[in-house]
Structure formats: C-alpha cells, structure tokens
Design an enzyme around this catalytic site. Structure first.
Site, PDB file in Angstrom:
ATOM      1  N   ASN A   1     -92.409  64.530  57.131  1.00 20.29           N
ATOM      2  CA  ASN A   1     -92.524  63.607  56.003  1.00 20.29           C
ATOM      3  C   ASN A   1     -92.232  62.208  56.540  1.00 20.29           C
ATOM      4  OD1 ASN A   1     -92.291  62.076  53.717  1.00 20.29           O
ATOM      5  ND2 ASN A   1     -90.497  63.145  52.892  1.00 20.29           N
ATOM      6  N   TRP A   2     -93.296  61.442  56.686  1.00 26.37           N
ATOM      7  CA  TRP A   2     -93.134  60.128  57.323  1.00 26.37           C
ATOM      8  C   TRP A   2     -92.539  59.099  56.369  1.00 26.37           C
ATOM      9  CZ3 TRP A   2     -98.312  59.188  60.471  1.00 26.37           C
ATOM     10  CH2 TRP A   2     -98.461  60.232  61.397  1.00 26.37           C
ATOM     11  N   LYS A   3     -92.425  59.429  55.111  1.00 20.00           N
ATOM     12  CA  LYS A   3     -91.903  58.490  54.095  1.00 20.00           C
ATOM     13  C   LYS A   3     -92.669  57.161  54.186  1.00 20.00           C
ATOM     14  CE  LYS A   3     -87.672  61.108  54.142  1.00 20.00           C
ATOM     15  NZ  LYS A   3     -86.240  61.178  53.922  1.00 20.00           N
TER      16      LYS A   3
ATOM     17  N   HIS B   1     -89.658  65.172  45.684  1.00 16.18           N
ATOM     18  CA  HIS B   1     -88.680  64.795  46.710  1.00 16.18           C
ATOM     19  C   HIS B   1     -87.509  64.073  46.048  1.00 16.18           C
ATOM     20  CE1 HIS B   1     -86.883  62.875  50.202  1.00 16.18           C
ATOM     21  NE2 HIS B   1     -87.521  63.781  50.926  1.00 16.18           N
TER      22      HIS B   1
ATOM     23  N   GLU C   1     -85.965  61.504  46.832  1.00 17.76           N
ATOM     24  CA  GLU C   1     -86.116  60.042  46.759  1.00 17.76           C
ATOM     25  C   GLU C   1     -86.978  59.645  45.562  1.00 17.76           C
ATOM     26  OE1 GLU C   1     -87.426  59.637  50.794  1.00 17.76           O
ATOM     27  OE2 GLU C   1     -85.401  60.122  51.484  1.00 17.76           O
TER      28      GLU C   1
ATOM     29  N   GLU D   1     -83.644  70.801  50.220  1.00 15.71           N
ATOM     30  CA  GLU D   1     -83.178  69.572  50.848  1.00 15.71           C
ATOM     31  C   GLU D   1     -81.917  69.083  50.150  1.00 15.71           C
ATOM     32  OE1 GLU D   1     -86.569  67.477  53.154  1.00 15.71           O
ATOM     33  OE2 GLU D   1     -86.401  66.578  51.197  1.00 15.71           O
TER      34      GLU D   1
ATOM     35  N   GLY E   1     -81.212  61.889  55.814  1.00 12.59           N
ATOM     36  CA  GLY E   1     -81.057  60.585  56.458  1.00 12.59           C
ATOM     37  C   GLY E   1     -79.623  60.219  56.784  1.00 12.59           C
TER      38      GLY E   1
ATOM     39  N   SER F   1     -81.821  65.887  57.876  1.00 15.21           N
ATOM     40  CA  SER F   1     -81.329  65.613  59.223  1.00 15.21           C
ATOM     41  C   SER F   1     -81.656  66.706  60.237  1.00 15.21           C
ATOM     42  CB  SER F   1     -79.816  65.329  59.200  1.00 15.21           C
ATOM     43  OG  SER F   1     -79.556  64.153  58.444  1.00 15.21           O
TER      44      SER F   1
ATOM     45  N   GLY G   1     -87.778  64.391  58.291  1.00 14.78           N
ATOM     46  CA  GLY G   1     -88.004  62.977  58.000  1.00 14.78           C
ATOM     47  C   GLY G   1     -87.974  62.166  59.283  1.00 14.78           C
ATOM     48  N   GLY G   2     -86.838  61.530  59.547  1.00 17.76           N
ATOM     49  CA  GLY G   2     -86.697  60.601  60.671  1.00 17.76           C
ATOM     50  C   GLY G   2     -87.216  61.129  62.002  1.00 17.76           C
TER      51      GLY G   2
HETATM   52  P1  13P Z   1     -84.330  63.243  57.356  1.00 16.24           P
HETATM   53  O1  13P Z   1     -84.879  64.299  58.305  1.00 16.24           O
HETATM   54  O2  13P Z   1     -84.601  61.862  57.824  1.00 16.24           O
HETATM   55  O3  13P Z   1     -82.915  63.520  56.993  1.00 16.24           O
HETATM   56  O4  13P Z   1     -85.191  63.380  56.004  1.00 16.24           O
HETATM   57  C1  13P Z   1     -85.333  64.625  55.418  1.00 16.24           C
HETATM   58  C2  13P Z   1     -86.314  64.532  54.318  1.00 16.24           C
HETATM   59  O5  13P Z   1     -86.059  63.932  53.298  1.00 16.24           O
HETATM   60  C3  13P Z   1     -87.625  65.171  54.522  1.00 16.24           C
HETATM   61  O6  13P Z   1     -88.351  65.195  53.344  1.00 16.24           O
END
Ligand code: 13P
Length: 250
Positions: A9-11, A95, A97, A167, A173, A213, A234-235
């Site tokens: 997930n590149w956000k 998600h 967010e 999640e 994050g 994470s 994510g990251g």
């Molecule tokens: P991180 O891997 O950056 O913690 O993000 C997880 C996430 O929200 C994937 O959708």
C-alpha cells in the site's frame, strides 16, 4: 491451503514517474515467487502507467480506495468500473487512515465493498483496533463491530475472494509490530466471526493479512504462521529491495 498474499500500500507516495521506477525495479530485481500473490497499490494517478508495466507479469494491481457509486456527480471521486478498466484486481477498503481522516464509517465501507464486488474485483477490507481499545481490553469487540458492520449485509457467495487485513492502528507507521501471537489471536477471532456469518467453508478459504510496520526483519516470523495469510505493507513497500525481501520472507 490458502495462498499467501503480500500487498504494498503505497499510500500518498510516488508520482507517476516515481511509480514507474519502483515497479520497473521490482520486476527487474527478482521475479516474485509463484506460490504467493503479490500486489502493488499505487495512488490513482499512477495506476494507468503501472498497469501497463505489469501486463504479462505475475504482479497484480490494486487501488487504495473507491467511490461507492458507479458514476455520477461526485467531484473528485473514482469509481469501481474505472479501476477495473485500468486492470485493478484488488481494492483496499476501510483503511484506518480513511476511517480517521475521511470519516469513513462501517455503513460507507459496506457500500464501497458492494461497489468493488459488483465489478468482480477483490476487496481488501481493513479492520483493527486503536491503542486505547487494545489497552482497554476491547480489541475483539472492535474487530467484531467493524467486521459485522462492513460485511453484515452480504452472503457467502457475494464475499468469495474477499481479503481481510488485520491492521492494528497502533502498529501502523509506528515501528511497533504486533507480535505474531497477537496477530494470530486476532486472525483466529476474525476467522471465527467469518465462520459464524458465512459458514466454515468461506471462513476457511478467506485470506487474512497482517498489516502494521511489517519490515524485512519481522516478515518471516509473521508469514511463517499458517494463520497469517500475508502482509499489507506500507512504508517498506516503497523500496523494491525491502518489498521483495518481504515477498520472499518465511
Ligand atoms: P506501515 O507498514 O507503514 O506500518 O503501514 C501499514 C499499512 O497501513 C498498510 O496498509
């Protein structure tokens, strides 16, 4: 056996040109293993170019969000048919967010799921508790209300192919990962809910990913668990090297 699925997930990272570089590198450095599904979810603006690059490769395309309507006067929104035409197979829905910053609630998430399923794409439904909810012993209560709130109106034939991403919000994050035992317990609880709602067959075949994470350093431990059917990253999905190390971990 459920096939594991690792999704990035590149956000809100990567311009279209940067997205092209990242995908080119992912495809060049190592062919993803063929016993796992590998998915990248770039921002909307990069979907078209990434889709072109992924043609003929084993890496699948996903979107991060979708509108609940097929078309109409919804300025700024993107519909499921638009995503499908671009080659998206997966769409992340709900998600944390989006729940937090865009006030998405379970009713809206249910409408989005319906829109995705109507186009024969696979939703990745995100659920997870906040820190104060875990500390207050309310993790299962939150998981139950989010899962039932999103999926309560569907039947088993409609949700075939659904992926759930557990999640925990406090792990996103933050560098704090759930221990594999915490993740396994949450996954078992979600699977039990799915069994109650849709029957043991559907629950047994539905993949539940862990997200929060996930890094090359902890991926193997998580992915070795039979109850953890993959990762939503994510990251660490923003660099080809770390994403591919996770794809190949465990
Ligand atoms: P991180 O891997 O950056 O913690 O993000 C997880 C996430 O929200 C994937 O959708």
């Amino acid at each position: 056996m459920r096939r594991k699925i690792v999704a990035g997930n590149w956000k809100m990272y990567k311009t279209p040109a940067e997205a092209v570089s990242l995908v080119t590198e992912i495809l060049r450095v190592a062919p993803p293993r063929n016993d796992r599904d590998v998915v990248v979810c770039p921002p909307f603006t990069a979907l078209s170019r990434v889709s072109q690059l992924l043609k003929g490769s084993p890496v699948k395309l996903g979107a991060q969000n979708v509108c609940w309507e097929k078309e109409g006067a919804y300025t700024g929104e993107i519909s499921a048919p638009m995503l499908r035409e671009l080659g998206c197979e997966y769409v992340i829905v709900g998600h944390s967010e989006r729940r937090q910053y865009f006030r998405e609630d379970d009713a809206l998430i249910a409408k989005k799921l319906k829109a995705v399923l109507a186009e024969h794409m696979k939703p990745i439904l995100c659920v997870g508790e906040r820190l104060e909810e875990r500390e207050g012993g309310r993790t299962n209560e939150v998981l139950a209300s989010q899962t039932k709130g999103a999926l309560g109106e569907f039947d088993a034939t409609q949700v075939r192919g659904l992926v759930v991403a557990y999640e925990p919000v406090w792990a996103i994050g933050t560098g704090k990962t759930a221990t594999s035992q915490m993740a396994v317990e949450a996954h078992q609880f979600i699977r039990q809910l799915l069994a109650e709602m849709f029957g043991a067959g559907l629950a047994g075949e539905t993949r539940i990913q862990y997200g929060g994470s996930v890094k090359p350093e902890n991926a193997a431990e998580l992915l070795r668990e039979p109850e953890i059917d993959g990762a939503l990253v994510g990251g660490a999905s923003l660099k080809a090297d770390s994403f591919l190390r996770i794809v190949h971990a465990g």
